[in-house]
Design a protein around this motif. Sequence first.
Motif, mmCIF file in Angstrom:
data_model
loop_
_atom_site.group_PDB
_atom_site.id
_atom_site.type_symbol
_atom_site.label_atom_id
_atom_site.label_comp_id
_atom_site.label_asym_id
_atom_site.label_seq_id
_atom_site.Cartn_x
_atom_site.Cartn_y
_atom_site.Cartn_z
ATOM 1 N N HIS A 135 -33.044 -3.092 17.098
ATOM 2 C CA HIS A 135 -33.591 -3.511 18.484
ATOM 3 C C HIS A 135 -32.945 -2.337 19.516
ATOM 4 C CE1 HIS A 135 -34.997 -6.171 21.429
ATOM 5 N NE2 HIS A 135 -34.215 -7.023 21.492
ATOM 6 N N ALA A 167 -31.475 1.132 19.286
ATOM 7 C CA ALA A 167 -32.162 2.049 18.510
ATOM 8 C C ALA A 167 -32.180 3.547 19.360
ATOM 9 C CB ALA A 167 -33.752 1.651 18.043
ATOM 10 N N ALA A 203 -36.501 9.278 4.841
ATOM 11 C CA ALA A 203 -36.963 7.822 5.615
ATOM 12 C C ALA A 203 -37.837 7.185 4.619
ATOM 13 C CB ALA A 203 -37.622 8.263 7.130
ATOM 14 N N LYS A 249 -36.435 4.371 0.061
ATOM 15 C CA LYS A 249 -35.821 3.170 0.301
ATOM 16 C C LYS A 249 -34.364 3.267 -0.075
ATOM 17 C CE LYS A 249 -39.830 1.288 1.463
ATOM 18 N NZ LYS A 249 -40.271 1.715 2.622
ATOM 19 N N ARG A 293 -33.645 5.387 8.230
ATOM 20 C CA ARG A 293 -34.841 5.017 8.755
ATOM 21 C C ARG A 293 -35.111 6.002 9.948
ATOM 22 N NH1 ARG A 293 -37.075 -1.070 9.296
ATOM 23 N NH2 ARG A 293 -37.448 -1.350 6.918
ATOM 24 N N MET A 351 -35.364 6.544 13.473
ATOM 25 C CA MET A 351 -35.075 5.578 14.418
ATOM 26 C C MET A 351 -36.011 5.861 15.566
ATOM 27 S SD MET A 351 -32.840 3.684 12.872
ATOM 28 C CE MET A 351 -32.291 2.740 14.271
ATOM 29 N N GLY A 352 -36.458 4.903 16.208
ATOM 30 C CA GLY A 352 -37.697 4.906 17.270
ATOM 31 C C GLY A 352 -38.864 5.016 16.663
ATOM 32 N N PHE A 353 -38.993 4.699 15.475
ATOM 33 C CA PHE A 353 -40.452 4.465 14.836
ATOM 34 C C PHE A 353 -40.604 3.165 14.361
ATOM 35 C CE2 PHE A 353 -43.336 7.867 13.931
ATOM 36 C CZ PHE A 353 -42.817 8.761 14.771
ATOM 37 N N GLY A 354 -41.786 2.813 14.338
ATOM 38 C CA GLY A 354 -42.159 1.376 13.969
ATOM 39 C C GLY A 354 -41.778 0.238 14.738
ATOM 40 N N HIS A 355 -42.584 -0.711 14.725
ATOM 41 C CA HIS A 355 -42.415 -2.033 15.759
ATOM 42 C C HIS A 355 -42.973 -3.198 14.886
ATOM 43 C CE1 HIS A 355 -42.381 -4.475 19.114
ATOM 44 N NE2 HIS A 355 -41.647 -3.606 19.850
ATOM 45 N N TYR A 360 -47.212 8.015 4.371
ATOM 46 C CA TYR A 360 -46.320 6.760 4.472
ATOM 47 C C TYR A 360 -46.390 6.239 5.766
ATOM 48 C CZ TYR A 360 -41.752 4.374 4.589
ATOM 49 O OH TYR A 360 -40.888 3.367 4.662
ATOM 50 N N PHE A 361 -46.323 7.013 6.674
ATOM 51 C CA PHE A 361 -46.275 6.537 8.196
ATOM 52 C C PHE A 361 -47.674 5.891 8.538
ATOM 53 C CE2 PHE A 361 -42.459 8.892 7.876
ATOM 54 C CZ PHE A 361 -41.532 8.251 8.224
ATOM 55 N N ARG A 371 -48.485 2.545 7.113
ATOM 56 C CA ARG A 371 -47.678 1.406 7.365
ATOM 57 C C ARG A 371 -47.982 1.372 8.892
ATOM 58 N NH1 ARG A 371 -45.618 3.724 3.175
ATOM 59 N NH2 ARG A 371 -44.602 2.025 1.540
ATOM 60 N N LEU A 428 -46.909 3.334 11.548
ATOM 61 C CA LEU A 428 -45.512 3.596 12.064
ATOM 62 C C LEU A 428 -45.672 4.466 12.988
ATOM 63 C CD1 LEU A 428 -43.207 3.337 9.042
ATOM 64 C CD2 LEU A 428 -43.621 1.563 10.528
ATOM 65 N N ASN A 482 -42.005 3.982 19.192
ATOM 66 C CA ASN A 482 -41.750 3.193 19.980
ATOM 67 C C ASN A 482 -41.097 3.463 21.366
ATOM 68 O OD1 ASN A 482 -39.132 2.722 19.467
ATOM 69 N ND2 ASN A 482 -39.263 1.944 17.670
HETATM 70 N N1 CMC Z 1 -38.750 4.181 9.100
HETATM 71 C C1 CMC Z 1 -39.015 4.269 7.837
HETATM 72 N N2 CMC Z 1 -39.776 3.488 7.372
HETATM 73 C C2 CMC Z 1 -39.909 2.238 8.131
HETATM 74 C C3 CMC Z 1 -39.514 2.336 9.515
HETATM 75 C C4 CMC Z 1 -38.839 3.386 9.849
HETATM 76 N N3 CMC Z 1 -38.482 3.495 11.243
HETATM 77 N N4 CMC Z 1 -39.910 1.047 10.142
HETATM 78 C C5 CMC Z 1 -40.524 0.457 9.264
HETATM 79 N N5 CMC Z 1 -40.790 1.035 8.072
HETATM 80 C C6 CMC Z 1 -41.291 0.606 6.857
HETATM 81 C C7 CMC Z 1 -40.343 -0.553 6.190
HETATM 82 O O1 CMC Z 1 -39.507 0.046 5.238
HETATM 83 C C8 CMC Z 1 -41.541 -1.069 5.412
HETATM 84 O O2 CMC Z 1 -42.090 -0.658 4.243
HETATM 85 P P1 CMC Z 1 -42.402 -1.489 3.074
HETATM 86 O O3 CMC Z 1 -43.880 -2.204 3.518
HETATM 87 O O4 CMC Z 1 -42.770 -0.221 2.024
HETATM 88 O O5 CMC Z 1 -41.317 -2.253 2.486
HETATM 89 C C9 CMC Z 1 -42.393 -1.095 6.369
HETATM 90 O O6 CMC Z 1 -42.435 -0.025 7.133
HETATM 91 C C10 CMC Z 1 -42.621 -2.528 7.491
HETATM 92 O O7 CMC Z 1 -41.403 -2.514 7.887
HETATM 93 P P2 CMC Z 1 -40.566 -3.727 8.224
HETATM 94 O O8 CMC Z 1 -39.076 -3.348 8.553
HETATM 95 O O9 CMC Z 1 -41.147 -4.746 7.367
HETATM 96 O O10 CMC Z 1 -41.050 -4.204 9.714
HETATM 97 P P3 CMC Z 1 -40.488 -5.114 10.843
HETATM 98 O O11 CMC Z 1 -41.545 -5.440 11.572
HETATM 99 O O12 CMC Z 1 -39.612 -6.117 10.001
HETATM 100 O O13 CMC Z 1 -39.246 -4.195 11.677
HETATM 101 C C11 CMC Z 1 -38.474 -2.603 13.186
HETATM 102 C C12 CMC Z 1 -39.709 -3.567 12.779
HETATM 103 C C13 CMC Z 1 -38.570 -1.940 14.634
HETATM 104 C C14 CMC Z 1 -37.075 -3.308 13.018
HETATM 105 C C15 CMC Z 1 -38.421 -1.456 12.094
HETATM 106 O O14 CMC Z 1 -39.705 -0.458 12.260
HETATM 107 C C16 CMC Z 1 -37.384 -0.452 12.139
HETATM 108 O O15 CMC Z 1 -36.277 -0.487 11.709
HETATM 109 N N6 CMC Z 1 -37.438 0.616 13.172
HETATM 110 C C17 CMC Z 1 -36.281 1.785 13.313
HETATM 111 C C18 CMC Z 1 -35.453 0.907 14.349
HETATM 112 C C19 CMC Z 1 -35.934 1.192 15.780
HETATM 113 O O16 CMC Z 1 -36.726 2.087 16.440
HETATM 114 N N7 CMC Z 1 -36.067 -0.017 16.500
HETATM 115 C C20 CMC Z 1 -36.639 -0.278 17.984
HETATM 116 C C21 CMC Z 1 -37.747 -1.200 18.102
HETATM 117 S S1 CMC Z 1 -38.623 -0.942 19.524
HETATM 118 C C22 CMC Z 1 -37.635 -1.432 20.750
HETATM 119 C C23 CMC Z 1 -36.731 -2.742 20.536
HETATM 120 O O17 CMC Z 1 -37.299 -3.775 20.109
HETATM 121 O O18 CMC Z 1 -35.615 -2.661 21.060
#
Ligand code: CMC
Length: 422
Positions: free
Chosen positions: A257, A260, A285, A288, A293, A295-299, A345-346, A349, A351, A354
Motif C-alpha cells: 500500500h 510502496a 518481477a 513468481k 515485484r 514496486m509502484g506497478f499494478g493496482h 507479462y505486464f 495483466r 500492470l 501507480n
Molecule cells: N510486479 C510483478 N507482478 C505483479 C505486480 C508487480 N508489481 N503486481 C501484480 N502482479 C501480478 C501478480 O503476480 C498476478 O499475477 P498472476 O495473475 O500471474 O498470479 C497479477 O499481476 C495480479 O496481481 P494481484 O497481486 O492478484 O493483484 P492485486 O489486485 O491483489 O494487488 C497490488 C494489487 C497493488 C498489491 C499489486 O499490484 C502489487 O503488489 N504492486 C506492487 C506494490 C505497489 O506498488 N503498491 C502500491 C499500490 S498503489 C498506492 C496504494 O495503494 O498505496
Amino acid sequence: MSTAKLILDGKEYELPVIEGTEGEKAIDIRQLRSTTGAITLDSGFANTGACTSAITYIDGERGILRYRGYPIEQLAEQATFPEVAYLLIHGELPTMEQLAQFRRELTYHSMLHEDLKKFFEGYHPTAHPMAILSAMVAAMSTYYPDEADDMVNMVRLLAKVKTIAAYAYKKSIGQPFMYPRNDLSYCANFLYMMFAVPAEDYEPDPLMVSTLNTLLILHADHEQNCSTSTVRIVGSSMADLYQSVSAGICALSGPLHGGANQRVLEMLQQIHDDGGNLQKYIDLAKDKNSGFRLMGFGHRVYKNYDPRALILRKKADELLGKLGINDPLLELAKKLEERALSDEYFVERNLYPNVDFYSGILYRAMGIPVNMFTVMFAIGRLPGWLAHWKELREDPGFRIYRPRQVYTGPAERQFVPIERRG
Ligand code: CMC
C-alpha cells in the motif's frame, strides 16, 4: 429496479440490483444469508462493495478519478490542499469565507501540547517515522478523550499531523523541533518545520510549496483502499477518531500500500547501483519464485494508467527541469516503465505505473528523506480518512463491520486430557 437471479440447490432467488451515479451495478446481497442460508466468498474483497459512498469515484478501466465529482486533473492543477480537504470532508467546495475560516482553524490547532511533545523523547532514534506517526495519533486520544465535537477533532488532526510528521524527522536527525508559524500556509508550514533550524533564516520555496500541494491533493482520497477501509472498520466499532486514524496509518505503512513509495525509490537505487540492468529486474518481477515485484506497478482497481501517476510523471520532469537536477533515477524509472509496458507479462495483466512510481522522485528532489515518503502519503490521505469516517458515522443505517467466513478447520472432536496424549 432491476434484479439478478441466483439458483442455489435448484431453488431460484431474486436479488435486487442497485446502481451508482455513474451506472455501476451492484447485486444487493444484504438479505442473502437470511433467505438462502449462504454467504459469498471474496478474498481481498475484490468484488465486494462494503458501503455506498458519495466521496470519490474511480473508473479503473478508463483511468478516471474524481473527488466529489471534480476531476483529479482539475483539482491538482487549480486547488489547494486545504480546499480539497474541505471538499472531501464537507462534500462541497468552500466559499472564500469558509476557506479563510478553515485555514484559520488549521493554523490555530497546529501546535502540539508541550507534554505530548515529550513522547518523542521515548522513541528510539532509528524508529520509522510511520510508527511514530501512528503512535502519536493514538496518543492524541489520551489528550482529547472527552471532545465530542467531531469537526474539532478532524481539524485538530489535520493541523497537528504535519507537526508530528516534521517532529518525527527532526527527532531522527537530532535537530531541535521548530514550532509552526502562523503566517505560513499549510504546505509551507510543513516545509518550514522540516527544514528550518533556529540558527538560520528559512523561507519555504514557492516551487516546493506548490509541488507539495499537488502531491498531497493526489493522495487525498482513493475510496475503499486498504487504509481507508481500516479506518471505517475501526470507526464502525465506535472507536474514536484518533484510534481509527491511527489504525489507518498502520495499514498504509505496508509495502503493498503506501509503503510502496519508499520501496520504489529503494528499488530504483538498487537497479542503478547494480549497473542499470533493467531486463534483469523485469525478469525477476515476472518470476513468481523470486519474491520480487516491480514496486509502484499494478493496482487493484486501475487496469489502465493511474491518472495520478500521469500527473506526477509530468510534474517530476517540470520540477527537476526547473531545479536543474539531473536525477539518474528519474531516467531509470522512465526506461523501466517503457520496458515494462512493452512486455507481454505486464500488458496481459494490465500492470501500469501507480501513484507511488513517480512520487518518490519528487519527494527526493524536495529534500525529503526516503523513510518519510510514506508519512507524506499519510498527511495527504488524512482528509480522505476523515471524510470516510464522518460518512460512516453519519449513516443512520451503519452497522459494525463484521465479515463472515467459510470454516475449513477440523469438524467437532473430543478433547483428550494431556496425560492420555503421550
Ligand atoms: N510486479 C510483478 N507482478 C505483479 C505486480 C508487480 N508489481 N503486481 C501484480 N502482479 C501480478 C501478480 O503476480 C498476478 O499475477 P498472476 O495473475 O500471474 O498470479 C497479477 O499481476 C495480479 O496481481 P494481484 O497481486 O492478484 O493483484 P492485486 O489486485 O491483489 O494487488 C497490488 C494489487 C497493488 C498489491 C499489486 O499490484 C502489487 O503488489 N504492486 C506492487 C506494490 C505497489 O506498488 N503498491 C502500491 C499500490 S498503489 C498506492 C496504494 O495503494 O498505496
